[in-house]
Motif scaffolding. Structure first.
Motif, PDB file in Angstrom:
ATOM      1  N   PHE A  75      -9.489  20.269   2.139  1.00  0.00           N
ATOM      2  CA  PHE A  75      -9.873  18.881   1.974  1.00  0.00           C
ATOM      3  C   PHE A  75      -9.052  18.239   0.864  1.00  0.00           C
ATOM      4  O   PHE A  75      -8.665  18.889  -0.103  1.00  0.00           O
ATOM      5  N   ALA A  76      -8.799  16.940   1.000  1.00  0.00           N
ATOM      6  CA  ALA A  76      -7.892  16.257   0.079  1.00  0.00           C
ATOM      7  C   ALA A  76      -8.615  15.570  -1.072  1.00  0.00           C
ATOM      8  O   ALA A  76      -8.080  15.455  -2.167  1.00  0.00           O
ATOM      9  N   THR A  77      -9.818  15.068  -0.820  1.00  0.00           N
ATOM     10  CA  THR A  77     -10.600  14.425  -1.875  1.00  0.00           C
ATOM     11  C   THR A  77     -12.073  14.667  -1.607  1.00  0.00           C
ATOM     12  O   THR A  77     -12.485  14.794  -0.447  1.00  0.00           O
ATOM     13  N   SER A  78     -12.853  14.756  -2.675  1.00  0.00           N
ATOM     14  CA  SER A  78     -14.242  15.189  -2.526  1.00  0.00           C
ATOM     15  C   SER A  78     -15.097  14.570  -3.628  1.00  0.00           C
ATOM     16  O   SER A  78     -14.646  14.397  -4.763  1.00  0.00           O
ATOM     17  N   CYS A  79     -16.347  14.229  -3.288  1.00  0.00           N
ATOM     18  CA  CYS A  79     -17.265  13.645  -4.255  1.00  0.00           C
ATOM     19  C   CYS A  79     -18.655  14.238  -4.047  1.00  0.00           C
ATOM     20  O   CYS A  79     -19.074  14.470  -2.900  1.00  0.00           O
ATOM     21  N   VAL A  80     -19.366  14.500  -5.152  1.00  0.00           N
ATOM     22  CA  VAL A  80     -20.655  15.197  -5.099  1.00  0.00           C
ATOM     23  C   VAL A  80     -21.771  14.285  -5.607  1.00  0.00           C
ATOM     24  O   VAL A  80     -21.657  13.666  -6.667  1.00  0.00           O
ATOM     25  N   TYR A  81     -22.848  14.229  -4.823  1.00  0.00           N
ATOM     26  CA  TYR A  81     -24.055  13.490  -5.173  1.00  0.00           C
ATOM     27  C   TYR A  81     -25.161  14.501  -5.472  1.00  0.00           C
ATOM     28  O   TYR A  81     -25.381  15.435  -4.693  1.00  0.00           O
ATOM     29  N   THR A  82     -25.859  14.331  -6.592  1.00  0.00           N
ATOM     30  CA  THR A  82     -26.947  15.243  -6.937  1.00  0.00           C
ATOM     31  C   THR A  82     -28.203  14.445  -7.254  1.00  0.00           C
ATOM     32  O   THR A  82     -28.141  13.372  -7.858  1.00  0.00           O
ATOM     33  N   ASN A  83     -29.347  14.991  -6.827  1.00  0.00           N
ATOM     34  CA  ASN A  83     -30.634  14.385  -7.138  1.00  0.00           C
ATOM     35  C   ASN A  83     -31.659  15.508  -7.228  1.00  0.00           C
ATOM     36  O   ASN A  83     -32.361  15.806  -6.280  1.00  0.00           O
TER      37      ASN A  83
END
Length: 415
Positions: free
Chosen positions: A312-320
């Motif tokens: 994968f080239a770009t990645s973003c993480v959401y946490t709750n």
């Protein structure tokens, strides 16, 4: 050391409050409990240890979570059988200090006294002075306070040198009989030969120690900010220590000890964002509105850009996982792969179901570690592949439906 309960004048109980680096093992042994409105992993043995989940408050990126954790330990001073419920005492302490954990004082903000100069600095900055030899590189950091550098040694196996920022006893005053004190860069450096390797340590702090000197008991345990340079092999360690000393320079005045950026462990490469890789959508810009309402973060916290992997080239993480909905975690990674970076045909066939997402070909992949707690949806876009991976044990939801809902938002954003 604090007194807990009646009769505490005769027997005192000890509470240790630390920032535990490499806390993953300790956290893994703990059972999740809700304490003071947040998740704590509790380990019961001779002590009662609470590993707190304050990743968001500390500003830690997703790649660093689990490595660092505030740790509150209750135990009996000097050993012995506790006369009180240590875990109960720990819970009471955390509940009475709940407001602090929602807004912890960070290094460099001027809210802790005395300020710790080294806590605002990255150990990989002075350690970078060791990168002047061919093939030298910075390895993965060890927690927040240690940087590991591999230095080439004449074509053989590289020497691994650890540069650590510590709080401990005076290196000169507490040195063992076998150690020697030498002068390097104008500072007294304690040289110690270990069972495996060598260690050089010097005090970084000037002026007063970090503790009140009013009692004789405390006076025996003066704590200073120190710098340690250690290796499993001794040749060349003095030269490396002198380079680290030169790179650190003089202790900065308090006015300059300001930390404005989130804590990032070591000298990691900068994660590429959507613009840098020409992605058709921005994983970090989707926002919590792309998620089903029941899992949205009530404070709409900003997701974390992270280093992608697996093509994968770009990645973003959401946490709750700080909202008291349950004892588990909630993490969603949204990513994009270039057309030649990831093939949908490469997904595990025994765990893959072909589906349609917003009218586009997609694969739904069920994942370990436990049935129903992890799911990924990968969808073919006009250019490349968009993906959503959800891991959670906190909300009463269909984890694959959450992934599908976010994947539909990905298709709309990429259109």
């Amino acid at each position: 050391m604090v007194a807990v309960g009646e009769g505490a004048g005769e027997l005192k109980y000890e509470v240790q409050l630390t920032l535990a680096a490499n806390a993953a093992n300790g956290r893994a042994q703990g059972a999740p409990e809700q304490v003071a409105g947040r998740t704590a992993l509790v380990v019961r043995d001779a002590r009662c240890s609470f590993y707190l989940d304050v990743d968001e408050e500390l500003g830690l990126p997703e790649s660093s979570r689990g490595l660092v954790s505030p740790l509150v330990e209750f135990g009996v001073h000097g050993g012995g059988t506790p006369g009180v419920d240590l875990c109960g005492a720990g819970r009471s302490y955390l509940e009475s200090t709940a407001a602090l954990w929602s807004d912890p004082p960070l290094a460099g903000e001027g809210r802790s006294s005395p300020e710790l100069a080294l806590a605002t600095l990255d150990p990989c900055v002075p350690a970078s002075a060791l990168l002047d030899s061919p093939g030298a590189r910075i390895d993965k950091p060890l927690g927040t306070n240690t940087c590991v550098v591999e230095v080439g040694r004449g074509g053989g196996r590289p020497q691994r040198i650890e540069v650590s920022f510590l709080i401990g006893g005076d290196p000169v005053g507490n040195r063992p009989d076998s150690a020697e004190v030498v002068t390097m860069g104008g500072r007294d450096v304690v040289k110690e030969k270990l069972a495996t390797g060598c260690r050089n340590e010097f005090a970084w702090q000037s002026g007063l120690p970090l503790v009140d000197e009013s009692s004789e008991l405390v006076l025996r345990y003066l704590q200073l900010q120190t710098v340690q340079v250690e290796s499993l092999t001794c040749p060349g360690l003095d030269e490396s220590t002198e380079k680290v000393l030169a790179a650190m320079g003089e202790e900065p005045p308090p006015a300059k000890r300001v930390a404005t950026a989130p804590v990032v462990l070591g000298a990691h490469p900068v994660p590429p964002d959507a613009a840098a890789v020409g992605a058709p959508f921005d994983p970090c810009a989707l926002g919590w509105a792309a998620f089903p309402e029941q899992v949205r973060h009530p404070r709409d916290v900003v997701p974390t850009l992270r280093l992608p992997d697996e093509g994968f080239a770009t990645s973003c993480v959401y946490t709750n996982h700080n909202e008291g909905k349950g004892s588990g975690l909630f993490t969603t990674e949204v990513f994009w792969a270039a057309p030649d970076g990831f093939a949908l045909s490469g997904t595990a066939p025994d765990r893959t179901t072909k589906v349609q997402v917003a009218g586009r070909e997609a694969h739904r992949v069920t994942m370990s570690p436990r049935e129903g707690t992890a799911c990924a949806v990968l969808v073919r876009l006009e250019r490349g592949v968009g993906g959503v991976q959800v891991r959670q044990g906190r909300f009463d939801v269909d984890v694959c439906q959450v992934a599908t809902t976010v994947a539909e938002a990905v298709v709309r954003a990429a259109a």
